[in-house]
Scaffold this motif. Structure first.
Motif, PDB file in Angstrom:
ATOM      1  N   GLU A  41      39.166  57.750  11.635  1.00  0.00           N
ATOM      2  CA  GLU A  41      39.424  57.227  12.987  1.00  0.00           C
ATOM      3  C   GLU A  41      40.837  56.666  13.114  1.00  0.00           C
ATOM      4  OE1 GLU A  41      35.562  56.416  15.453  1.00  0.00           O
ATOM      5  OE2 GLU A  41      36.288  54.624  14.400  1.00  0.00           O
ATOM      6  N   SER A  44      42.987  59.736  13.611  1.00  0.00           N
ATOM      7  CA  SER A  44      42.807  60.384  14.916  1.00  0.00           C
ATOM      8  C   SER A  44      43.158  59.451  16.081  1.00  0.00           C
ATOM      9  CB  SER A  44      41.350  60.838  15.050  1.00  0.00           C
ATOM     10  OG  SER A  44      41.103  61.341  16.341  1.00  0.00           O
ATOM     11  N   LYS A  45      42.497  58.302  16.137  1.00  0.00           N
ATOM     12  CA  LYS A  45      42.591  57.442  17.336  1.00  0.00           C
ATOM     13  C   LYS A  45      43.839  56.574  17.366  1.00  0.00           C
ATOM     14  CE  LYS A  45      37.672  57.289  18.189  1.00  0.00           C
ATOM     15  NZ  LYS A  45      36.446  56.490  18.228  1.00  0.00           N
ATOM     16  N   HIS A  46      44.392  56.268  16.195  1.00  0.00           N
ATOM     17  CA  HIS A  46      45.632  55.487  16.176  1.00  0.00           C
ATOM     18  C   HIS A  46      46.857  56.381  15.928  1.00  0.00           C
ATOM     19  CE1 HIS A  46      44.178  51.587  17.004  1.00  0.00           C
ATOM     20  NE2 HIS A  46      43.787  51.229  15.797  1.00  0.00           N
ATOM     21  N   ASP A  49      46.959  60.036  18.190  1.00  0.00           N
ATOM     22  CA  ASP A  49      47.090  59.661  19.602  1.00  0.00           C
ATOM     23  C   ASP A  49      48.483  59.087  19.893  1.00  0.00           C
ATOM     24  OD1 ASP A  49      46.223  59.306  22.238  1.00  0.00           O
ATOM     25  OD2 ASP A  49      45.476  57.289  21.844  1.00  0.00           O
ATOM     26  N   LEU A 188      41.750  64.284  21.244  1.00  0.00           N
ATOM     27  CA  LEU A 188      41.946  63.798  19.880  1.00  0.00           C
ATOM     28  C   LEU A 188      41.145  64.687  18.931  1.00  0.00           C
ATOM     29  CD1 LEU A 188      41.561  59.933  20.393  1.00  0.00           C
ATOM     30  CD2 LEU A 188      43.621  61.359  20.465  1.00  0.00           C
ATOM     31  N   THR A 190      38.994  63.816  17.007  1.00  0.00           N
ATOM     32  CA  THR A 190      37.604  63.337  17.055  1.00  0.00           C
ATOM     33  C   THR A 190      36.924  63.674  18.388  1.00  0.00           C
ATOM     34  OG1 THR A 190      38.723  61.228  17.464  1.00  0.00           O
ATOM     35  CG2 THR A 190      37.597  61.453  15.367  1.00  0.00           C
ATOM     36  N   GLU A 192      37.652  62.948  21.764  1.00  0.00           N
ATOM     37  CA  GLU A 192      37.833  62.198  23.011  1.00  0.00           C
ATOM     38  C   GLU A 192      38.996  62.760  23.836  1.00  0.00           C
ATOM     39  OE1 GLU A 192      37.735  60.942  20.002  1.00  0.00           O
ATOM     40  OE2 GLU A 192      36.298  59.297  19.930  1.00  0.00           O
ATOM     41  N   ARG A 194      42.145  62.399  26.332  1.00  0.00           N
ATOM     42  CA  ARG A 194      43.206  61.430  26.611  1.00  0.00           C
ATOM     43  C   ARG A 194      44.213  62.057  27.566  1.00  0.00           C
ATOM     44  NH1 ARG A 194      40.227  58.259  24.224  1.00  0.00           N
ATOM     45  NH2 ARG A 194      40.740  57.058  22.360  1.00  0.00           N
TER      46      ARG A 194
END
Ligand code: SAM
Length: 222
Positions: A41, A44-46, A49, A188, A190, A192, A194
Motif C-alpha cells: 500500500e 501504490s497509495k503513497h 500516486d 492505482l 491497487t 482505486e 484517482r
C-alpha cells in the motif's frame, strides 16, 4: 514524461524510496504520521500516486507542496525530478520534522519542509504547487493560487469525483485567477481511481486572498 510502467518500477525499486518506506514505518510507530503502513500500500497509495503528478511539472520548476503530511507527494517527486526544487509546507510540526529528518537521512538535496499554514506563505513565489488530500478544491484554490506566480500551475490530487469538485470550485477559480486546463484520470496498482486536476494561474490573485481566520475552509468561495 515517464509512462505508468516506469513510474511503477521507480515506486517499487528505487533504493531511496525503499529506505524512505523503512524510515516512515519506524517513525510512524512513534509519531503516528500515516494510516498506510503495509508495504504494498505504501508503494501504490503513497509512492506511485505521488509520482503520477510529475507529468505536469515543467523543467526546473520551483515547487511548493501544500499540506505535505508525511511527505506526499513531496518526497517521491523530489527523488524523481532532480531538476526541480521542492518546499513542503505543513501546519503540523512533527510532520515537518519528519520530512526534514528524512531528507537528511536520504541525502535529498532539492527538498525541505517548513512549518506554516498555507495562508501565510509569501505570495507569488512558486512556479508550481502540488497538494493531495488537504481540502476540497474550492478551499484548496484559496490556499494554493495566491502562492503561485502568474503562468504557474496548481496540480491538485483528487479522487474519482474530480469533475464535481471542479464544478463546485468554478467561482473560486475565476475570482482567484485560476483556469482548469486538464483532468487526468488514472488508477492505482491497487485499483482505486484517482485524478489530477491541472489549473493554470492566468491572472494575479486579488490581494484580499487568502482570507484570514480559517475562512477558506469554514466559508469557501461559492
Ligand atoms: N499530503 C499528504 C498526503 O497526501 O498523504 C497529507 C495529507 S493529510 C490528510 C493533510 C495535511 O494537511 C495534514 O498534515 C495537515 O496538517 C495539513 N494541513 C491542513 N490544512 C493546512 C493548512 N491550511 N496549511 C498547511 N497545512 C495544512
Amino acid at each position: 514524461m515517464y509512462d505508468c510502467l516506469q513510474l511503477l518500477d521507480f515506486a517499487a525499486r528505487n533504493s531511496k524510496l525503499d529506505e524512505f518506506a523503512k524510515f516512515l514505518k519506524s517513525e510512524n510507530a512513534k509519531y503516528n504520521l500515516t494510516a498506510i503502513t503495509e508495504e504494498a500500500e505504501i508503494v501504490s497509495k503513497h509512492f506511485y500516486d505521488s509520482l503520477v503528478g510529475e507529468r505536469f511539472l515543467e523543467e526546473g520548476a520551483n515547487v511548493c507542496d501544500i499540506g505535505s503530511g508525511a511527505g506526499f507527494p513531496l518526497i517521491p517527486l523530489a527523488l524523481l525530478r532532480g531538476d526541480c526544487s521542492f518546499t513542503g509546507v505543513d501546519s503540523t510540526q512533527k510532520k515537518v520534522n519528519f520530512i526534514n529528518a528524512a531528507c537528511a537521512k536520504l541525502d535529498i538535496k532539492n527538498c525541505y519542509a517548513v512549518h506554516a499554514r498555507a495562508e501565510d506563505i509569501a505570495k507569488e513565489s512558486f512556479t508550481a504547487v502540488t497538494s493531495r488530500a488537504v481540502a476540497a478544491l474550492n478551499t484548496l484554490a484559496e490556499y494554493c493560487l495566491p502562492v503561485l506566480k502568474v503562468g504557474g500551475v496548481l496540480i491538485a490530487y483528487k479522487g474519482s469525483n474530480a469533475e464535481e469538485e471542479v464544478r463546485a470550485a468554478a467561482k473560486a477559480l475565476q475570482i482567484l485567477g485560476g483556469k482548469t486546463e486538464e483532468i487526468f484520470r488514472y488508477c492505482l496498482p491497487t485499483g482505486e481511481e484517482r485524478a489530477l486536476v491541472r489549473i493554470r494561474k492566468v491572472s494575479p490573485t486579488p490581494a484580499k486572498y487568502p482570507r484570514p481566520g480559517n475562512k477558506p475552509r469554514i466559508k469557501p468561495i461559492s
